[in-house]
Design a protein around this motif. Structure first.
Motif, PDB file in Angstrom:
ATOM      1  N   THR A 130      52.049  30.818  37.383  1.00  0.00           N
ATOM      2  CA  THR A 130      51.438  32.136  37.570  1.00  0.00           C
ATOM      3  C   THR A 130      50.252  32.321  36.637  1.00  0.00           C
ATOM      4  OG1 THR A 130      53.570  33.054  38.221  1.00  0.00           O
ATOM      5  CG2 THR A 130      51.886  34.621  37.525  1.00  0.00           C
ATOM      6  N   LEU A 131      50.436  31.992  35.354  1.00  0.00           N
ATOM      7  CA  LEU A 131      49.336  32.129  34.402  1.00  0.00           C
ATOM      8  C   LEU A 131      48.184  31.202  34.763  1.00  0.00           C
ATOM      9  CD1 LEU A 131      48.505  33.662  31.841  1.00  0.00           C
ATOM     10  CD2 LEU A 131      49.349  31.707  30.535  1.00  0.00           C
ATOM     11  N   LEU A 132      48.500  30.009  35.227  1.00  0.00           N
ATOM     12  CA  LEU A 132      47.460  29.065  35.639  1.00  0.00           C
ATOM     13  C   LEU A 132      46.674  29.601  36.828  1.00  0.00           C
ATOM     14  CD1 LEU A 132      46.302  26.301  34.943  1.00  0.00           C
ATOM     15  CD2 LEU A 132      47.965  25.293  36.489  1.00  0.00           C
ATOM     16  N   ALA A 133      47.335  30.232  37.776  1.00  0.00           N
ATOM     17  CA  ALA A 133      46.649  30.833  38.927  1.00  0.00           C
ATOM     18  C   ALA A 133      45.736  31.973  38.480  1.00  0.00           C
ATOM     19  CB  ALA A 133      47.665  31.329  39.946  1.00  0.00           C
ATOM     20  N   VAL A 134      46.208  32.800  37.556  1.00  0.00           N
ATOM     21  CA  VAL A 134      45.380  33.904  37.042  1.00  0.00           C
ATOM     22  C   VAL A 134      44.160  33.344  36.321  1.00  0.00           C
ATOM     23  CG1 VAL A 134      45.318  35.812  35.375  1.00  0.00           C
ATOM     24  CG2 VAL A 134      47.255  35.582  36.920  1.00  0.00           C
ATOM     25  N   HIS A 135      44.366  32.321  35.493  1.00  0.00           N
ATOM     26  CA  HIS A 135      43.232  31.711  34.786  1.00  0.00           C
ATOM     27  C   HIS A 135      42.253  31.051  35.750  1.00  0.00           C
ATOM     28  CE1 HIS A 135      44.484  32.722  30.853  1.00  0.00           C
ATOM     29  NE2 HIS A 135      45.371  31.761  30.675  1.00  0.00           N
ATOM     30  N   GLY A 136      42.766  30.417  36.789  1.00  0.00           N
ATOM     31  CA  GLY A 136      41.885  29.788  37.781  1.00  0.00           C
ATOM     32  C   GLY A 136      41.021  30.807  38.497  1.00  0.00           C
ATOM     33  N   LEU A 137      41.631  31.905  38.933  1.00  0.00           N
ATOM     34  CA  LEU A 137      40.867  32.958  39.598  1.00  0.00           C
ATOM     35  C   LEU A 137      39.860  33.587  38.646  1.00  0.00           C
ATOM     36  CD1 LEU A 137      40.358  34.648  42.100  1.00  0.00           C
ATOM     37  CD2 LEU A 137      42.269  36.116  41.425  1.00  0.00           C
ATOM     38  N   GLU A 138      40.274  33.773  37.407  1.00  0.00           N
ATOM     39  CA  GLU A 138      39.379  34.338  36.406  1.00  0.00           C
ATOM     40  C   GLU A 138      38.189  33.406  36.151  1.00  0.00           C
ATOM     41  OE1 GLU A 138      39.801  36.252  31.962  1.00  0.00           O
ATOM     42  OE2 GLU A 138      41.584  35.626  33.043  1.00  0.00           O
ATOM     43  N   ALA A 139      38.431  32.107  36.101  1.00  0.00           N
ATOM     44  CA  ALA A 139      37.347  31.144  35.880  1.00  0.00           C
ATOM     45  C   ALA A 139      36.346  31.183  37.032  1.00  0.00           C
ATOM     46  CB  ALA A 139      37.912  29.736  35.708  1.00  0.00           C
ATOM     47  N   VAL A 140      36.842  31.278  38.257  1.00  0.00           N
ATOM     48  CA  VAL A 140      35.949  31.358  39.418  1.00  0.00           C
ATOM     49  C   VAL A 140      35.083  32.614  39.325  1.00  0.00           C
ATOM     50  CG1 VAL A 140      35.888  31.714  41.929  1.00  0.00           C
ATOM     51  CG2 VAL A 140      37.392  29.979  40.946  1.00  0.00           C
ATOM     52  N   LEU A 141      35.692  33.754  38.997  1.00  0.00           N
ATOM     53  CA  LEU A 141      34.923  34.999  38.884  1.00  0.00           C
ATOM     54  C   LEU A 141      33.944  34.958  37.716  1.00  0.00           C
ATOM     55  CD1 LEU A 141      37.662  37.663  39.700  1.00  0.00           C
ATOM     56  CD2 LEU A 141      35.782  36.898  41.153  1.00  0.00           C
ATOM     57  N   GLN A 142      34.301  34.260  36.643  1.00  0.00           N
ATOM     58  CA  GLN A 142      33.375  34.117  35.523  1.00  0.00           C
ATOM     59  C   GLN A 142      32.159  33.273  35.911  1.00  0.00           C
ATOM     60  OE1 GLN A 142      36.166  32.614  32.600  1.00  0.00           O
ATOM     61  NE2 GLN A 142      36.079  34.539  31.455  1.00  0.00           N
ATOM     62  N   VAL A 143      32.388  32.214  36.654  1.00  0.00           N
ATOM     63  CA  VAL A 143      31.266  31.374  37.100  1.00  0.00           C
ATOM     64  C   VAL A 143      30.341  32.185  38.006  1.00  0.00           C
ATOM     65  CG1 VAL A 143      30.667  29.395  38.556  1.00  0.00           C
ATOM     66  CG2 VAL A 143      32.452  29.175  36.822  1.00  0.00           C
ATOM     67  N   VAL A 144      30.917  32.964  38.919  1.00  0.00           N
ATOM     68  CA  VAL A 144      30.109  33.809  39.811  1.00  0.00           C
ATOM     69  C   VAL A 144      29.316  34.840  39.016  1.00  0.00           C
ATOM     70  CG1 VAL A 144      30.268  35.569  41.647  1.00  0.00           C
ATOM     71  CG2 VAL A 144      31.591  33.457  41.815  1.00  0.00           C
TER      72      VAL A 144
ATOM     73  N   MET B  83      38.907  43.821  35.914  1.00  0.00           N
ATOM     74  CA  MET B  83      40.297  44.144  36.228  1.00  0.00           C
ATOM     75  C   MET B  83      41.201  42.939  35.973  1.00  0.00           C
ATOM     76  SD  MET B  83      39.663  46.379  39.693  1.00  0.00           S
ATOM     77  CE  MET B  83      41.333  46.199  40.235  1.00  0.00           C
ATOM     78  N   LEU B  84      40.729  41.764  36.344  1.00  0.00           N
ATOM     79  CA  LEU B  84      41.519  40.555  36.145  1.00  0.00           C
ATOM     80  C   LEU B  84      41.675  40.237  34.665  1.00  0.00           C
ATOM     81  CD1 LEU B  84      43.052  38.458  37.753  1.00  0.00           C
ATOM     82  CD2 LEU B  84      40.995  37.070  37.793  1.00  0.00           C
ATOM     83  N   MET B  85      40.670  40.549  33.861  1.00  0.00           N
ATOM     84  CA  MET B  85      40.782  40.325  32.417  1.00  0.00           C
ATOM     85  C   MET B  85      41.861  41.221  31.817  1.00  0.00           C
ATOM     86  SD  MET B  85      37.468  39.190  30.598  1.00  0.00           S
ATOM     87  CE  MET B  85      36.476  37.876  31.202  1.00  0.00           C
ATOM     88  N   CYS B  86      41.930  42.455  32.273  1.00  0.00           N
ATOM     89  CA  CYS B  86      42.998  43.356  31.803  1.00  0.00           C
ATOM     90  C   CYS B  86      44.363  42.811  32.208  1.00  0.00           C
ATOM     91  CB  CYS B  86      42.799  44.757  32.355  1.00  0.00           C
ATOM     92  SG  CYS B  86      41.396  45.614  31.639  1.00  0.00           S
ATOM     93  N   LEU B  87      44.494  42.380  33.451  1.00  0.00           N
ATOM     94  CA  LEU B  87      45.741  41.802  33.934  1.00  0.00           C
ATOM     95  C   LEU B  87      46.075  40.516  33.169  1.00  0.00           C
ATOM     96  CD1 LEU B  87      48.055  41.705  36.061  1.00  0.00           C
ATOM     97  CD2 LEU B  87      46.504  40.319  37.444  1.00  0.00           C
ATOM     98  N   SER B  88      45.065  39.710  32.916  1.00  0.00           N
ATOM     99  CA  SER B  88      45.264  38.450  32.219  1.00  0.00           C
ATOM    100  C   SER B  88      45.755  38.675  30.792  1.00  0.00           C
ATOM    101  CB  SER B  88      43.957  37.653  32.210  1.00  0.00           C
ATOM    102  OG  SER B  88      44.113  36.444  31.522  1.00  0.00           O
ATOM    103  N   GLY B  89      45.241  39.687  30.131  1.00  0.00           N
ATOM    104  CA  GLY B  89      45.702  39.990  28.776  1.00  0.00           C
ATOM    105  C   GLY B  89      47.169  40.353  28.757  1.00  0.00           C
ATOM    106  N   THR B  90      47.588  41.161  29.714  1.00  0.00           N
ATOM    107  CA  THR B  90      48.996  41.549  29.815  1.00  0.00           C
ATOM    108  C   THR B  90      49.858  40.338  30.170  1.00  0.00           C
ATOM    109  OG1 THR B  90      48.345  43.760  30.512  1.00  0.00           O
ATOM    110  CG2 THR B  90      50.608  43.105  30.959  1.00  0.00           C
TER     111      THR B  90
ATOM    112  N   PRO C 143      39.999  36.036  21.378  1.00  0.00           N
ATOM    113  CA  PRO C 143      38.551  35.805  21.526  1.00  0.00           C
ATOM    114  C   PRO C 143      38.117  35.563  22.972  1.00  0.00           C
ATOM    115  CG  PRO C 143      39.576  34.004  20.297  1.00  0.00           C
ATOM    116  CD  PRO C 143      40.613  35.048  20.505  1.00  0.00           C
ATOM    117  N   ARG C 144      38.988  34.953  23.763  1.00  0.00           N
ATOM    118  CA  ARG C 144      38.669  34.713  25.170  1.00  0.00           C
ATOM    119  C   ARG C 144      38.466  36.028  25.919  1.00  0.00           C
ATOM    120  NH1 ARG C 144      40.777  34.389  30.138  1.00  0.00           N
ATOM    121  NH2 ARG C 144      42.767  35.287  29.558  1.00  0.00           N
ATOM    122  N   LEU C 145      39.389  36.945  25.726  1.00  0.00           N
ATOM    123  CA  LEU C 145      39.276  38.242  26.400  1.00  0.00           C
ATOM    124  C   LEU C 145      38.134  39.079  25.842  1.00  0.00           C
ATOM    125  CD1 LEU C 145      43.035  39.136  26.799  1.00  0.00           C
ATOM    126  CD2 LEU C 145      41.436  38.462  28.592  1.00  0.00           C
TER     127      LEU C 145
END
Length: 143
Positions: free
Chosen positions: A122-136, A21-28, A71-73
């Motif tokens: 805002t984008l940095l916060a989204v990327h930070g949360l996404e990075a945490v979920l990717q590590v998990v 879900m966060l990846m979809c949000l991040s793309g937008t 490529p990231r998404l």
């Protein structure tokens, strides 16, 4: 081929729904960020004294940020849905690179407007949360 018995426990999926879900949000968010930042750079180059070499650098880094996004998404989605740690780890590296570019636009850009700061944070916060979920997710796939 083994038949699945009725009443047997289904296999557990390790894919992360919040990450997807966060990846979809991040793309937008990234697409809107790219467009808004491009428009703000155009505005700043007309309204303020903006050195041409710094303008070229800001546009090049914004273009790099946009080029990293697809490529990231793709790798993140592929890695998450197929439960493969390789593509997800590659997406994590690209997420870190994109976050560093967000920090550039937040702090070190030639002219930082209030809108730049809000969008970049805002984008940095989204990327930070996404990075945490990717590590998990990578940790779950490896174990």
């Amino acid at each position: 081929m083994a038949a699945v018995r009725r009443g047997s426990a289904p296999s557990t999926a390790l894919s992360s729904v919040p990450l997807q879900m966060l990846m979809c949000l991040s793309g937008t968010c990234s697409a809107l960020y790219f467009l808004a930042t491009l428009l703000m750079i155009a505005y700043k180059s007309q309204a303020f004294s903006y050195p041409q070499e710094r303008l070229a650098l800001d546009l090049a880094l914004l273009s790099l940020m946009g080029a990293l996004e697809a490529p990231r998404l793709y790798l993140g989605t592929k890695g998450n849905l197929t439960e493969a740690e390789g593509p997800l780890a590659a997406s994590l590296v690209l997420t870190v690179a994109s976050a560093l570019l967000s920090v550039y636009f937040l702090l070190w850009q030639t002219l930082v407007l209030w809108a730049d700061a809000v969008l970049s944070a805002t984008l940095l916060a989204v990327h930070g949360l996404e990075a945490v979920l990717q590590v998990v997710a990578v940790a779950a796939f490896v174990s």
